[in-house]
Design a protein around this motif. Structure first.
Motif, PDB file in Angstrom:
ATOM      1  N   TYR A   1      -6.529   9.895   3.486  1.00  6.28           N
ATOM      2  CA  TYR A   1      -7.231  10.818   2.592  1.00  6.28           C
ATOM      3  C   TYR A   1      -6.350  12.017   2.275  1.00  6.28           C
ATOM      4  CZ  TYR A   1     -10.507  14.512   1.226  1.00  6.28           C
ATOM      5  OH  TYR A   1     -11.132  15.553   0.584  1.00  6.28           O
TER       6      TYR A   1
ATOM      7  N   ARG B   1      -7.710   6.697   8.466  1.00 10.55           N
ATOM      8  CA  ARG B   1      -8.333   6.900   7.155  1.00 10.55           C
ATOM      9  C   ARG B   1      -8.317   8.380   6.757  1.00 10.55           C
ATOM     10  NH1 ARG B   1      -9.342   2.815   3.439  1.00 10.55           N
ATOM     11  NH2 ARG B   1      -9.630   0.914   4.621  1.00 10.55           N
ATOM     12  N   TYR B   2      -8.518   9.283   7.711  1.00  9.51           N
ATOM     13  CA  TYR B   2      -8.434  10.712   7.387  1.00  9.51           C
ATOM     14  C   TYR B   2      -7.006  11.068   6.945  1.00  9.51           C
ATOM     15  CZ  TYR B   2     -13.095  11.960   9.187  1.00  9.51           C
ATOM     16  OH  TYR B   2     -14.450  12.094   9.389  1.00  9.51           O
TER      17      TYR B   2
ATOM     18  N   ASN C   1     -11.131  20.619   1.770  1.00 12.52           N
ATOM     19  CA  ASN C   1     -11.456  20.462   3.185  1.00 12.52           C
ATOM     20  C   ASN C   1     -10.247  20.013   4.019  1.00 12.52           C
ATOM     21  OD1 ASN C   1     -11.292  17.895   2.107  1.00 12.52           O
ATOM     22  ND2 ASN C   1     -13.093  17.114   3.165  1.00 12.52           N
TER      23      ASN C   1
ATOM     24  N   HIS D   1     -11.234   6.737   1.206  1.00 12.31           N
ATOM     25  CA  HIS D   1     -10.672   6.894   2.549  1.00 12.31           C
ATOM     26  C   HIS D   1     -11.578   7.793   3.387  1.00 12.31           C
ATOM     27  CE1 HIS D   1      -6.964   4.850   1.655  1.00 12.31           C
ATOM     28  NE2 HIS D   1      -6.618   5.727   0.724  1.00 12.31           N
ATOM     29  N   PHE D   2     -12.071   8.859   2.765  1.00 13.03           N
ATOM     30  CA  PHE D   2     -12.878   9.838   3.496  1.00 13.03           C
ATOM     31  C   PHE D   2     -14.192   9.226   3.986  1.00 13.03           C
ATOM     32  CE2 PHE D   2     -15.657  13.526   4.002  1.00 13.03           C
ATOM     33  CZ  PHE D   2     -14.861  14.325   4.800  1.00 13.03           C
TER      34      PHE D   2
ATOM     35  N   GLN E   1     -11.539   9.798  -1.892  1.00 16.59           N
ATOM     36  CA  GLN E   1     -12.886   9.855  -1.324  1.00 16.59           C
ATOM     37  C   GLN E   1     -13.275   8.564  -0.625  1.00 16.59           C
ATOM     38  OE1 GLN E   1     -11.928  10.663  -4.374  1.00 16.59           O
ATOM     39  NE2 GLN E   1     -12.624  12.736  -4.800  1.00 16.59           N
TER      40      GLN E   1
ATOM     41  N   ALA F   1     -13.493   6.847   6.750  1.00 16.23           N
ATOM     42  CA  ALA F   1     -13.162   7.597   7.973  1.00 16.23           C
ATOM     43  C   ALA F   1     -14.435   8.073   8.664  1.00 16.23           C
ATOM     44  CB  ALA F   1     -12.258   8.784   7.634  1.00 16.23           C
ATOM     45  N   GLN F   2     -15.376   8.570   7.886  1.00 21.95           N
ATOM     46  CA  GLN F   2     -16.638   9.037   8.467  1.00 21.95           C
ATOM     47  C   GLN F   2     -17.398   7.891   9.124  1.00 21.95           C
ATOM     48  OE1 GLN F   2     -18.037  10.967   4.783  1.00 21.95           O
ATOM     49  NE2 GLN F   2     -18.284  12.803   6.035  1.00 21.95           N
TER      50      GLN F   2
ATOM     51  N   VAL G   1     -10.130  18.556   7.890  1.00 22.76           N
ATOM     52  CA  VAL G   1      -9.746  17.170   8.127  1.00 22.76           C
ATOM     53  C   VAL G   1      -8.575  17.110   9.109  1.00 22.76           C
ATOM     54  CG1 VAL G   1      -8.865  15.050   7.056  1.00 22.76           C
ATOM     55  CG2 VAL G   1     -10.669  16.362   5.930  1.00 22.76           C
TER      56      VAL G   1
END
Length: 111
Positions: A87, A83-84, A96, A64-65, A62, A68-69, A100
């Motif tokens: 993840y 980063r995605y 998800n 990384h997620f 999470q 990434a966002q 992704v």
């Protein structure tokens, strides 16, 4: 509970109190990062996400997620895609995962 209620400001406040007791708490920094992100405070979200990563023996997927966002919101497609991918590597069975993967393809698509 504050996350479920969608109250980013209260979540940030509660996590801040928790981090006063234990500044190295990984989940505290992660949830503060999420709260900052939800409020559009991208610099603070990145800072807290990186602190969560630094304090973690093993980086939570999470983290990384959320990073990434943050990078995606800033328009940094290369770092967001990386980063995605991190993840998905850490959590290949994520609910998800297909979204992704689509996001990664979109970010890596030549302009």
């Amino acid at each position: 509970m504050e996350l479920q209620k969608g109250d980013a400001i209260e979540m940030q406040k509660v996590c801040g109190q928790i981090l006063e007791l234990d500044p190295a708490l990984v989940l505290g920094h992660y949830f503060v990062a999420v709260a900052h992100y939800k409020q559009g405070q991208l610099e603070d979200a990145e800072k807290e996400g990186l602190l969560a990563e630094k304090n973690s023996r093993e980086t939570l997927p999470q983290i990384h997620f959320i990073l990434a966002q943050v990078y995606e919101a800033r328009g940094n497609s290369a770092d967001a895609a990386t980063r995605y991918k991190d993840y998905l590597k850490a959590s290949p069975q994520a609910v998800n995962a297909s979204q992704v993967e689509q996001k990664i393809a979109q970010l890596e698509k030549p302009q």
